[in-house]
Motif scaffolding. Structure first.
Motif, PDB file in Angstrom:
ATOM      1  N   SER A   2       0.789  -1.225   0.000  1.00 53.71           N
ATOM      2  CA  SER A   2       0.000   0.000   0.000  1.00 53.71           C
ATOM      3  C   SER A   2       0.825   1.282   0.000  1.00 53.71           C
ATOM      4  N   LEU A  10       1.733   3.299 -10.163  1.00 53.55           N
ATOM      5  CA  LEU A  10       1.251   2.504  -9.031  1.00 53.55           C
ATOM      6  C   LEU A  10      -0.076   3.004  -8.461  1.00 53.55           C
ATOM      7  N   ASP A  65      -3.066   0.923  -9.110  1.00 52.82           N
ATOM      8  CA  ASP A  65      -3.249  -0.268  -8.278  1.00 52.82           C
ATOM      9  C   ASP A  65      -3.558   0.083  -6.827  1.00 52.82           C
ATOM     10  N   VAL A  75      -1.778   2.028  -4.803  1.00 49.31           N
ATOM     11  CA  VAL A  75      -0.579   2.155  -3.981  1.00 49.31           C
ATOM     12  C   VAL A  75      -0.243   3.631  -3.818  1.00 49.31           C
ATOM     13  N   ALA A 101       2.358  -5.020  -6.721  1.00 52.37           N
ATOM     14  CA  ALA A 101       1.055  -4.348  -6.594  1.00 52.37           C
ATOM     15  C   ALA A 101      -0.041  -5.200  -7.224  1.00 52.37           C
TER      16      ALA A 101
END
Length: 136
Positions: free
Chosen positions: A10, A29, A32, A34, A132
């Motif tokens: 995360s 990212l 996803d 993150v 991820a």
């Protein structure tokens, strides 16, 4: 490389003297879910890791990606810190965080010990993307 509460990737910290690289990793990212934070490294800002022995930006991160300058060292005025030493110090002081070093030249700037070493930015980003995707 996962948060204890959720088991998901995360939070990532990207340490790079290239703000454009940080932004590219953030955009990739973010899809996803993150969160990516950026740091311009010990050469451009007062570095808490260097001054105080801990990095508040690394706290709470699952992974820290350290992007090596071409020289293999972060340079600040008259002092320099080999990127491998910086990555190792991060790994030692934050053992709960996985540290990835990318692009470090062979020799003293390369990683040893508890740091994952990848050859290029592209390999580092692919590695993070795979983590991820597994977490998603």
């Amino acid at each position: 490389m996962t948060t204890p509460a959720t088991g998901l990737l995360s939070n990532v910290l990207v340490v790079s003297e290239d703000p454009g690289f940080i932004v590219r990793v953030q955009a990739l990212l973010r899809r996803d879910g993150v969160e990516v934070r950026g740091c311009l490294g010990p050469a451009n800002v007062p570095c808490a890791l260097k001054l105080e022995g801990v990095c508040p930006l690394a706290e709470g991160a699952d992974v820290v990606l350290v992007d090596s300058p071409r020289s293999g060292s972060f340079m600040y005025e008259w002092a320099s810190m080999p990127v491998g030493n910086y990555a190792e110090r991060l790994a030692r002081t934050h053992p709960e965080v996985s540290v990835i070093l990318c692009g470090a030249p062979e020799g003293l700037s390369g990683a040893v010990g508890e740091v994952t070493h990848v050859e290029s930015r592209a390999q580092a980003v692919d590695f993070l993307s795979a983590l991820a995707a597994r977490a998603a």
